[in-house]
Write an enzyme that holds these catalytic residues in place. Structure first.
Site, PDB file in Angstrom:
ATOM      1  N   ASP A  73       0.792  -1.064   0.187  1.00  0.00           N
ATOM      2  CA  ASP A  73       0.149  -0.143   0.167  1.00  0.00           C
ATOM      3  C   ASP A  73       0.677   1.234   0.314  1.00  0.00           C
ATOM      4  O   ASP A  73       2.366   1.311   0.163  1.00  0.00           O
ATOM      5  CB  ASP A  73      -1.047  -0.068   1.324  1.00  0.00           C
ATOM      6  CG  ASP A  73      -0.478   0.111   2.428  1.00  0.00           C
ATOM      7  OD1 ASP A  73       0.596  -0.024   2.434  1.00  0.00           O
ATOM      8  OD2 ASP A  73      -1.048   0.779   3.422  1.00  0.00           O
ATOM      9  N   TYR A  75       2.850   4.537   0.843  1.00  0.00           N
ATOM     10  CA  TYR A  75       3.527   5.322   1.466  1.00  0.00           C
ATOM     11  C   TYR A  75       2.730   6.245   2.893  1.00  0.00           C
ATOM     12  O   TYR A  75       1.336   7.147   1.706  1.00  0.00           O
ATOM     13  CB  TYR A  75       4.866   6.571   1.523  1.00  0.00           C
ATOM     14  CG  TYR A  75       5.893   4.959   1.007  1.00  0.00           C
ATOM     15  CD1 TYR A  75       6.200   3.970   1.651  1.00  0.00           C
ATOM     16  CD2 TYR A  75       6.362   5.442  -0.639  1.00  0.00           C
ATOM     17  CE1 TYR A  75       7.280   3.957   1.231  1.00  0.00           C
ATOM     18  CE2 TYR A  75       7.190   4.712  -1.065  1.00  0.00           C
ATOM     19  CZ  TYR A  75       8.235   4.201  -0.357  1.00  0.00           C
ATOM     20  OH  TYR A  75       9.393   3.118  -1.247  1.00  0.00           O
ATOM     21  N   PHE A  86       6.520   1.771  -4.262  1.00  0.00           N
ATOM     22  CA  PHE A  86       7.929   1.974  -3.958  1.00  0.00           C
ATOM     23  C   PHE A  86       8.298   3.444  -4.003  1.00  0.00           C
ATOM     24  O   PHE A  86       9.863   3.917  -3.791  1.00  0.00           O
ATOM     25  CB  PHE A  86       8.710   0.621  -4.469  1.00  0.00           C
ATOM     26  CG  PHE A  86       8.233  -0.289  -3.760  1.00  0.00           C
ATOM     27  CD1 PHE A  86       8.931  -1.111  -3.187  1.00  0.00           C
ATOM     28  CD2 PHE A  86       8.230  -1.594  -4.568  1.00  0.00           C
ATOM     29  CE1 PHE A  86       8.336  -1.843  -2.113  1.00  0.00           C
ATOM     30  CE2 PHE A  86       7.373  -2.734  -4.151  1.00  0.00           C
ATOM     31  CZ  PHE A  86       7.861  -3.674  -3.018  1.00  0.00           C
ATOM     32  N   HIS A 195      10.636  -9.782   0.016  1.00  0.00           N
ATOM     33  CA  HIS A 195      10.311  -8.026   0.127  1.00  0.00           C
ATOM     34  C   HIS A 195      11.407  -7.322   0.772  1.00  0.00           C
ATOM     35  O   HIS A 195      12.283  -7.710   1.744  1.00  0.00           O
ATOM     36  CB  HIS A 195       8.839  -7.879   1.264  1.00  0.00           C
ATOM     37  CG  HIS A 195       9.059  -6.351   1.361  1.00  0.00           C
ATOM     38  ND1 HIS A 195       9.188  -5.544   1.619  1.00  0.00           N
ATOM     39  CD2 HIS A 195       7.422  -5.711   0.264  1.00  0.00           C
ATOM     40  CE1 HIS A 195       7.904  -4.287   1.102  1.00  0.00           C
ATOM     41  NE2 HIS A 195       7.921  -4.404   0.438  1.00  0.00           N
TER      42      HIS A 195
END
Length: 230
Positions: A73, A75, A86, A195
């Site tokens: 989701d 930031y 990202f 991740h």
């Protein structure tokens, strides 16, 4: 005028995606999602700004799609989220996950560590930078996880799988890897790893050469490789 494009009859999204996703926009869950977001925006600060909710789609038209990177989701800090997973806008400090992505990129291809965290140049080359949830309440990660976005983005991934061919999917972390079941691996290419968050990066993320693998696949398919340098 409210800062959103979700409360329109049809969202302000690239026409190539609108053609693919119109059925989703007409479903009841999406109408419920719109109502949820209108209420959220009336009571809380929500990221990203409304005009950027569908940035991933607007920077990467469906007919130019080559690669999909799946995030979680947005930031949840001020000025961070810009609608691309990202990614942060120019001038915003790079979050730890993004720093690790750039470190792996440097180790893989020797690409200089960027001073910006803005991944728009990647998106404009055909990389869909898709979060599975497209909005978040300020300071509350995963606060919109149950709003309906996952139903929508699962449909997006399935549409890509069904209607496109030879797309490279990069899946980082358990949440992204869970989407592999939506992807026809006979038609597409899946590259996966841990991740890039600090907690998991050293054991599971680094050293997998995601970027050179992606370009090798694209070149084998006769497609232009990605220029990963920012």
């Amino acid at each position: 005028m409210p800062d959103t494009n979700i409360d329109r009859v049809k969202p302000d999204i690239d026409s190539s995606w609108l053609a693919v996703l119109t059925d989703e926009f007409n479903k009841q869950y999406f109408k419920t999602l719109k109502e949820f977001l209108i209420k959220e925006k009336a009571n809380y600060v929500v990221y990203p700004p409304g005009r950027q909710i569908f940035s991933a789609f607007n920077h990467t038209p469906f007919n130019k799609l080559k690669v999909v990177i799946i995030g979680q989701d947005p930031y949840h800090g001020p000025n961070q989220a810009n609608g691309l997973c990202f990614s942060v806008s120019d001038g915003v400090r790079q979050p730890p996950s993004l720093k690790n992505i750039f470190k792996e990129l440097n180790d893989d291809l020797g690409t200089p560590i960027p001073t910006t965290g803005n991944l728009e140049p990647w998106a404009e080359q055909g990389i869909l930078l898709l979060n599975t949830v497209l909005t978040v309440r300020q300071g509350e990660p995963n606060s919109h996880k149950k709003s309906g976005w996952i139903t929508f983005t699962d449909a997006v991934i399935k549409k890509i799988s069904d209607e496109a061919e030879n797309i490279v999917f990069i899946l980082w972390g358990a949440n992204a890897k869970a989407k592999a079941s939506l992807i026809d691996s006979n038609k597409h290419h899946i590259i996966s790893g841990g991740h890039p968050s600090f907690a998991s990066s050293h054991k599971q993320f680094f050293g997998r050469k995601y970027f050179s693998q992606t370009n090798a696949i694209l070149q084998k398919l006769g497609k232009e490789p990605i220029n990963w340098e920012l």
